[in-house]
Design a protein around this motif. Structure first.
Motif, PDB file in Angstrom:
ATOM      1  N   GLN A 292       3.280  17.999 -25.741  1.00 13.86           N
ATOM      2  CA  GLN A 292       1.990  17.331 -25.626  1.00 13.86           C
ATOM      3  C   GLN A 292       2.046  16.192 -24.615  1.00 13.86           C
ATOM      4  O   GLN A 292       3.044  15.470 -24.535  1.00 13.86           O
ATOM      5  N   ALA A 323      -6.399  20.662 -22.465  1.00  8.58           N
ATOM      6  CA  ALA A 323      -6.519  21.195 -23.819  1.00  8.58           C
ATOM      7  C   ALA A 323      -7.366  22.456 -23.863  1.00  8.58           C
ATOM      8  O   ALA A 323      -7.041  23.422 -24.577  1.00  8.58           O
ATOM      9  N   LEU A 352      -9.399  22.497 -30.252  1.00  9.58           N
ATOM     10  CA  LEU A 352      -9.773  21.230 -29.620  1.00  9.58           C
ATOM     11  C   LEU A 352      -9.768  20.086 -30.633  1.00  9.58           C
ATOM     12  O   LEU A 352      -9.403  18.950 -30.299  1.00  9.58           O
ATOM     13  N   PHE A 355      -6.146  18.946 -31.016  1.00  9.33           N
ATOM     14  CA  PHE A 355      -5.688  18.134 -29.888  1.00  9.33           C
ATOM     15  C   PHE A 355      -6.302  16.745 -29.925  1.00  9.33           C
ATOM     16  O   PHE A 355      -5.631  15.743 -29.655  1.00  9.33           O
ATOM     17  N   ARG A 361      -4.055  15.181 -24.519  1.00  7.41           N
ATOM     18  CA  ARG A 361      -5.020  15.522 -23.492  1.00  7.41           C
ATOM     19  C   ARG A 361      -4.619  16.768 -22.703  1.00  7.41           C
ATOM     20  O   ARG A 361      -5.448  17.394 -22.053  1.00  7.41           O
TER      21      ARG A 361
END
Length: 526
Positions: A292, A323, A352, A355, A361
């Protein structure tokens, strides 16, 4: 649970099957000759129409392609002309329906690094392309009933070949393939490891790995079921650990081959952080990973914090997706884009949401290599390199860590007393206005390995060009100082940092310490 029974091969009958595959040229080279490059490439993308058009004849090779790669039914007598069909039915490679037979598994030719003919065994429709290649329940393509999609086992894809190419291939006593899947990495490791242990949380994967090794005439591996390092707890350290793990950062586990069931990138972090306890001194961990990009954090510092003490690390980020791109990639992998639009949208939204909750991001793709060096001050390098590289990269990976050893143990005085050789196929480019007396800058470019490029000044270019293992670095600098009219002491003082960078990036290799020392006058020939 799956009700699909995997083949249970007898050793002698498997040998006869392998001989039949080789006799029919059911190999990587044979497929390329039969199908041609466009159809062969399309097959690697799970597009079968070009291959179907190319296999309308009745040769043995065409029959095998239709059976094992295109999942078509074939008349029993036609299969008999190509295979020991009774053996294949008895062991479960083929399933008979009246006067026809079909394959129960995907068998895909695969070339070893020294031209070996190998075969990777996986679920039908899943040689490449993810779960989108097979339907739930009874597949109209495969006829396989009862395969739980979450248990699917894939064959060879781009990730498999990337990991195989970057792996250090030195003879070792013990190797571990963690998350073996269809056994691709275990097959490679069996060529240079005395003992191979292969693990997977999915028992079906262990069955496929066993088939891959048996059909490819590789030594059997020690197959163990379990997650992460649990199956090898208490074992002595491994000289090599390789892993193409279920690294996908998803909102929940759906498919075992890709979703590790841990939040975010915790699975990859755990693999790295716990590796030192399972590596022998000098041993390597090499894995593919996703990580990430957290808002407000430098991804390099974040991943460097994963590295356990006493281990050198080289982390290379090859690609970054935002993402939305990332969610779309793996929704397509699962075939969700072909289903109900409302369900697709709900799953997309869940990705989404996940995330956003983690302040992620974007997601980085790349590889991580650790070596248990025991160094008090380990080398940990995290870099972005999206450019093409030359595979196999394993020798370059090994060279990287060997150069780190050299640099760590060599102070500036010793560096100037050392000899270096310019790496193979390094070229020099000069950039500047046409007709200008001097270039604006000089670039050294590698045509092998990582294929790096680095800007150097005229001193650096001249230094690199003379390095052939004959003269010490100090002697070369003294000669350059004489040529350019610079104080040799000042040049010696300011140049070691530049030499270290050229060594670190692989433009220069330490040349050892040849007996004797050139006469002082030799430096004047630079």
């Amino acid at each position: 649970m799956s009700t699909h029974t995997l083949p249970t091969p007898d050793a002698d009958r498997t040998s006869r099957l392998r001989e039949a595959l080789q006799s029919a040229a059911f190999t990587s080279d044979g497929l390329l000759d039969l199908l041609g490059a466009p159809a062969y490439a399309a097959l690697a993308r799970s597009e079968t129409v070009p291959a179907l058009r190319a296999t309308r004849g009745d040769s043995a090779l065409e029959t095998l392609v239709r059976l094992f790669l295109l999942q078509a039914t074939v008349p029993y007598e036609r299969a008999r002309a190509s295979l020991p069909v009774e053996d294949c039915v008895a062991d479960g490679w083929l399933v008979q329906h009246g006067d026809e037979v079909r394959a129960s598994v995907d068998v895909r030719p695969y070339s070893g690094p020294e031209g070996q003919d190998w075969w990777i065994v996986s679920d039908l429709g899943c040689a490449v392309g993810g779960a989108a290649g097979i339907g739930a329940g009874t597949s109209e393509v495969t006829g396989v009933t009862g395969v739980d999609r979450s248990q699917l086992v894939l064959g060879v894809g781009g990730a498999s070949t990337t990991l195989a190419g970057i792996t250090v291939r030195a003879p070792v006593a013990r190797a571990l393939d963690l998350g073996t899947g269809s056994g691709v990495q275990a097959l490679h490791a069996a060529q240079h490891a005395t003992r191979v242990t292969a693990t997977d949380v999915n028992p079906r994967a262990l069955g496929f790995a066993r088939l891959t090794l048996a059909l490819s005439a590789a030594p059997a591996a020690d197959l163990r079921e379990g997650s992460l390092y649990d199956p090898v707890a208490g074992d002595e350290g491994f000289d090599l650990i390789v892993s193409n793990p279920p690294f996908v950062i998803s909102p929940g586990p759906r498919l075992k081959y890709r979703d590790g069931g841990m939040g975010g990138d915790d699975l990859c972090r755990a693999l790295v952080q716990r590796s030192a306890d399972h590596l022998a001194d000098g041993g390597y961990l090499q894995l593919l990973a996703n990580w990430q990009h957290i808002e407000g954090e430098d991804w390099r510092e974040r991943l460097a914090s994963w590295v356990p003490g006493g281990c050198d690390a080289w982390i290379v980020q090859r690609e970054v997706q935002d993402a939305a791109q990332y969610a779309e990639l793996w929704l397509r992998d699962a075939g969700d884009h072909r289903g109900d639009p409302a369900e697709y949208a709900a799953r997309y939204d869940a990705w989404l949401e996940e995330f956003e909750a983690r302040k992620a991001r974007a997601v980085g793709f790349g590889w991580i290599t650790l070596r248990k060096s025991g160094a008090e001050h380990p080398s940990v390098i995290a870099e972005e390199w999206p450019h093409p590289v030359e595979q196999p990269l394993g020798p370059s990976v090994r060279g990287h860590f060997e150069r780190q050893d050299f640099l760590r143990g060599t102070d500036d005085a010793a560096l100037l007393a050392a000899r270096f050789r310019l790496a193979g196929e390094v070229v020099q480019e000069q950039v500047g206005l046409p007709g200008a007396e001097d270039p604006e800058h000089v670039v050294l470019r590698q045509n092998r390995g990582m294929r790096r490029a680095t800007r150097v000044d005229t001193v650096g270019a001249g230094f690199a060009g003379v390095c052939d293992g004959t003269l010490t670095a100090g002697r070369i600098l003294d000669a350059i100082a004489q040529l350019v009219g610079e104080d040799p002491v000042l040049l010696r003082d300011r140049t070691p940092e530049s030499i270290r960078l050229l060594v670190e990036q692989g433009f220069l290799d330490p040349a050892g310490d040849p007996a004797g020392d050139p006469e002082p006058d030799a430096a004047r020939e630079v």
